[in-house]
Design a protein around this motif. Structure first.
Motif, mmCIF file in Angstrom:
data_model
loop_
_atom_site.group_PDB
_atom_site.id
_atom_site.type_symbol
_atom_site.label_atom_id
_atom_site.label_comp_id
_atom_site.label_asym_id
_atom_site.label_seq_id
_atom_site.Cartn_x
_atom_site.Cartn_y
_atom_site.Cartn_z
ATOM 1 N N TYR A 32 51.844 35.378 35.745
ATOM 2 C CA TYR A 32 53.241 35.570 35.392
ATOM 3 C C TYR A 32 54.056 35.680 36.678
ATOM 4 O O TYR A 32 53.645 36.375 37.611
ATOM 5 C CB TYR A 32 53.428 36.824 34.529
ATOM 6 N N ALA A 33 55.193 35.028 36.695
ATOM 7 C CA ALA A 33 56.105 35.077 37.838
ATOM 8 C C ALA A 33 55.407 34.700 39.147
ATOM 9 O O ALA A 33 55.598 35.336 40.176
ATOM 10 C CB ALA A 33 56.751 36.463 37.944
ATOM 11 N N GLY A 34 54.541 33.684 39.076
ATOM 12 C CA GLY A 34 53.907 33.169 40.280
ATOM 13 C C GLY A 34 52.723 33.963 40.807
ATOM 14 O O GLY A 34 52.251 33.709 41.904
ATOM 15 N N LYS A 35 52.219 34.899 40.014
ATOM 16 C CA LYS A 35 51.132 35.750 40.497
ATOM 17 C C LYS A 35 50.077 35.958 39.411
ATOM 18 O O LYS A 35 50.413 36.166 38.251
ATOM 19 C CB LYS A 35 51.700 37.103 40.924
ATOM 20 N N TRP A 36 48.803 35.909 39.795
ATOM 21 C CA TRP A 36 47.690 36.202 38.889
ATOM 22 C C TRP A 36 47.346 37.678 38.990
ATOM 23 O O TRP A 36 47.174 38.204 40.089
ATOM 24 C CB TRP A 36 46.456 35.387 39.269
ATOM 25 N N GLU A 37 47.227 38.331 37.846
ATOM 26 C CA GLU A 37 46.840 39.746 37.795
ATOM 27 C C GLU A 37 45.654 39.908 36.857
ATOM 28 O O GLU A 37 45.674 39.391 35.734
ATOM 29 C CB GLU A 37 47.993 40.610 37.275
ATOM 30 N N PRO A 38 44.613 40.643 37.277
ATOM 31 C CA PRO A 38 43.477 40.875 36.379
ATOM 32 C C PRO A 38 43.813 41.931 35.335
ATOM 33 O O PRO A 38 44.569 42.866 35.608
ATOM 34 C CB PRO A 38 42.380 41.368 37.314
ATOM 35 N N LEU A 39 43.263 41.758 34.146
ATOM 36 C CA LEU A 39 43.386 42.769 33.104
ATOM 37 C C LEU A 39 42.220 43.728 33.305
ATOM 38 O O LEU A 39 41.063 43.318 33.219
ATOM 39 C CB LEU A 39 43.311 42.133 31.719
ATOM 40 N N GLU A 40 42.525 44.962 33.581
ATOM 41 C CA GLU A 40 41.463 45.948 33.793
ATOM 42 C C GLU A 40 41.805 47.228 33.050
ATOM 43 O O GLU A 40 42.926 47.710 33.168
ATOM 44 C CB GLU A 40 41.290 46.224 35.287
ATOM 45 N N PRO A 41 40.893 47.765 32.303
ATOM 46 C CA PRO A 41 39.577 47.210 32.035
ATOM 47 C C PRO A 41 39.644 46.160 30.929
ATOM 48 O O PRO A 41 40.515 46.215 30.062
ATOM 49 C CB PRO A 41 38.767 48.414 31.574
ATOM 50 N N SER A 42 38.706 45.245 30.962
ATOM 51 C CA SER A 42 38.609 44.239 29.915
ATOM 52 C C SER A 42 37.986 44.881 28.678
ATOM 53 O O SER A 42 37.162 45.786 28.808
ATOM 54 C CB SER A 42 37.715 43.086 30.384
#
Length: 185
Positions: free
Chosen positions: A76-86
Motif C-alpha cells: 500500500y502506498a508504495g511499500k510492502w508491510e508484513p502481516l504479523e502475526p499471521s
C-alpha cells in the motif's frame, strides 16, 4: 512447397508485427525502445525472509502476496508491510480478491484464510480436503470461487461456504479400481 510458403508467411507476419507494428500506431522508434522490456528488474526486497508463492493486486496502489510459513504481505502506498502475526504457520500458495471487501488465501493442508477488509482469519477446512495442498484460488464473482490442489483436490465457494467438489478424474479412477477388484473374483 507448402511448408516453405507457410514459413515465409509466418516470418513475414512476425517481421511485420515486431518491426513494423509500431509504424501503424504512430509510435516513433524511440518510443518503441522505451516500451520494450528485455529483463526483469529487482525493485523491492521482501520485508520477510520467506519465499513468496502468490500475489494479486486490487489496484496499482494496493496488493497482497502470500508465501511460506503463513507469510502475508500487504502493498500500500508504495511499500510492502508484513502481516504479523499471521493467522497460520502453514504455507500459503495463492491469494484472490473477488471484491475490494473480501479476500481469500489458500495453502498447505487445506488451509483457507478469509480477509474482510479488517483482518485475515482462518476458515474451517471442508471435509475431505485436510491433506490437500491447495495451489490456486480464483473467483468468477464474489459468490463463485474455486480452489484446486494436489491429489485432484477441488473446492467450490458458493458465496457462503467452501465445499469439496468431486474431480472427474477421481470418479474414473474409482470406476476402474472397482472393475479391477471385481475381475479378481
Amino acid at each position: 512447397m507448402g511448408r516453405e510458403r507457410y514459413m515465409w508467411i509466418r516470418n513475414f507476419l512476425l517481421f511485420f508485427i515486431v518491426l513494423g507494428g509500431g509504424l501503424l500506431d504512430g509510435c516513433s522508434q524511440e518510443a518503441q525502445k522505451t516500451q520494450t522490456i528485455t529483463s526483469w528488474e529487482h525493485v523491492v526486497a521482501s520485508p520477510l525472509n520467506h519465499t513468496l508463492f502468490g500475489a494479486t493486486f486490487l489496484s496499482a496502489e494496493e496488493g497482497w502476496a502470500v508465501g511460506e510459513r503463513g507469510a502475508i504481505l500487504h502493498y500500500y502506498a508504495g511499500k510492502w508491510e508484513p502481516l504479523e502475526p499471521s493467522p497460520t504457520d502453514k504455507h500459503l500458495f495463492s491469494v484472490a480478491f473477488p471484491s475490494a471487501e473480501e479476500g481469500w488465501a489458500v495453502g498447505a493442508w487445506g488451509t483457507f484464510l478469509r480477509y474482510d477488509r479488517k483482518e485475515w482469519k482462518t476458515v474451517e477446512t471442508p471435509p475431505g480436503l485436510e491433506t490437500i495442498n491447495l495451489g490456486k484460488v480464483v473467483f468468477t464473482s464474489p459468490d463463485n470461487g474455486w480452489a484446486v490442489g494436489d491429489s485432484a483436490g477441488i473446492a467450490h465457494y458458493d458465496g457462503h461456504r467452501w465445499q469439496k467438489a468431486e474431480a472427474p478424474i477421481m470418479r474414473l479412477v474409482q470406476e476402474h479400481q472397482q472393475e479391477a477388484n471385481t475381475e479378481q473374483y
